[in-house]
Design an enzyme around this catalytic site. Structure first.
Site, PDB file in Angstrom:
ATOM      1  N   GLY A  60      -2.230  -3.204  -9.660  1.00  0.00           N
ATOM      2  CA  GLY A  60      -1.750  -4.256  -8.701  1.00  0.00           C
ATOM      3  C   GLY A  60      -2.115  -5.340  -9.320  1.00  0.00           C
ATOM      4  CD  GLU A  69      -1.180   0.180 -13.917  1.00  0.00           C
ATOM      5  OE1 GLU A  69      -1.433  -0.498 -14.653  1.00  0.00           O
ATOM      6  OE2 GLU A  69      -1.308  -1.115 -13.077  1.00  0.00           O
ATOM      7  CB  ALA A  95      -0.817   0.245  -5.976  1.00  0.00           C
ATOM      8  CD  GLU A 108       1.650  -4.356 -12.214  1.00  0.00           C
ATOM      9  OE1 GLU A 108       0.604  -3.897 -10.993  1.00  0.00           O
ATOM     10  OE2 GLU A 108       2.469  -4.558 -12.536  1.00  0.00           O
TER      11      GLU A 108
END
Ligand code: COA
Length: 266
Positions: free
Chosen positions: A117, A140, A72, A120
């Site tokens: 992300g 993260e 992200a 993911e």
């Protein structure tokens, strides 16, 4: 039903060849980090691909040679409020759910960093092929946060609780071969072979009976969220439905006539 493709894309590239759509996240200056605008384009594009019957398989990759998706966008994460953070996570989860349940295979061609992300998103895809230079992980924890696009859930389901917890808690990325060893990616190839391998697999998958493909993805994904007995009933129902298709008659007839089946998606 068809749904119009977005007129203009700032952060994604779309290329369609025969029944295969190649979708490239195109923000190489920030290693293809997923900001809100990119996620929203992805949502709109994925919905259009879902409803386009001429597309039977999607390949997802990142622009440049260095990165699939480096997570992200940390510029946006840095200014999140509690309610904004929750909304951001739920929007991301929604887009990844759409990809997981697109009803046609989505192949992640992991051409470099797949972090946060990016990991993911790759896990929401149906099948993952990695360049042997890829680095994959959920870092993260090093930012003082946790994954928000269902990384804690999909990673655990793919590689098991022990390995998932180690990756999530150390934040250390792993190489492509280790990712292959633990079942996080399906195949590892030299970087120069990545798109060729993805296209070849996409062509194979695109030649299968589309309704059966859709139901297999549905049976696996929904089944994983159900008790075993209910999942079996769900599978049997889909088996009954697929038995009503022209493709089922064509597939069985072609076998008995010793010829290749021609599936039409009906
Ligand atoms: N969000 C926003 N920008 C990012 C980014 C992200 N997730 N990942 C990389 N970038 C940007 C960098 O800030 C840098 O921008 P700059 O040129 O303006 O300084 C550019 O992309 C290139 O990255 P850089 O860090 O210089 O490359 P590198 O080869 O030294 O390191 C990584 C590559 C992937 C190891 C490193 O960029 C990194 O750790 N990124 C963050 C990964 C992460 O924590 N993702 C999870 C987010 S939840």
């Amino acid at each position: 039903m068809t749904l119009a493709y977005p007129d203009h894309l700032d952060n994604l590239l779309l290329e369609r060849t025969d029944a295969i759509a190649l979708l490239t996240v195109n923000r190489p200056k920030v290693l293809n980090a997923l900001n809100t605008a990119t996620l929203d384009e992805l949502r709109r594009l994925v919905l259009a691909l879902k409803h386009d019957e001429t597309v039977r398989c999607v390949i997802l990759t990142g622009a440049g040679e260095k990165s699939f998706i480096a997570g992200a966008d940390i510029n946006e994460l840095a200014v999140q409020t509690p309610t904004g953070g929750r909304d951001l996570a739920m929007r991301g989860q929604h887009v990844l759910d759409l990809i997981e349940n697109l009803g046609k295979p989505v192949i992640a061609a992991i051409n470099g960093y797949a972090l946060g992300g990016g990991c993911e998103l790759a896990m929401a895809c149906t099948i993952r092929i990695a360049a042997d230079t890829a680095r994959i992980g959920q870092p993260e924890i090093n930012l003082g946060i946790i994954p928000g696009y269902a990384g804690t859930q999909r990673l655990t389901r793919l590689v098991g609780r022990g390995r998932a917890l180690e990756m999530l808690l150390t934040g250390d990325p792993i190489g492509a071969h280790e990712a292959h060893r633990i079942g996080l990616v399906n195949r590892v190839v030299p970087p120069g072979e990545l798109l060729k391998e993805a296209r070849a697999l996409a062509a194979t998958l695109a030649s299968k009976a589309p309704v059966a493909v859709r139901y297999i993805i549905d049976a696996v994904n929904k089944g994983l969220q159900m008790p075993f007995g209910e999942a079996q009933v769900h599978e049997a129902t889909l088996f009954g439905l697929v038995a009503s298709t022209e493709d089922m008659r064509e597939g069985t007839k072609a076998f008995l006539e010793k010829r290749k089946a021609e599936f039409k998606g009906r």
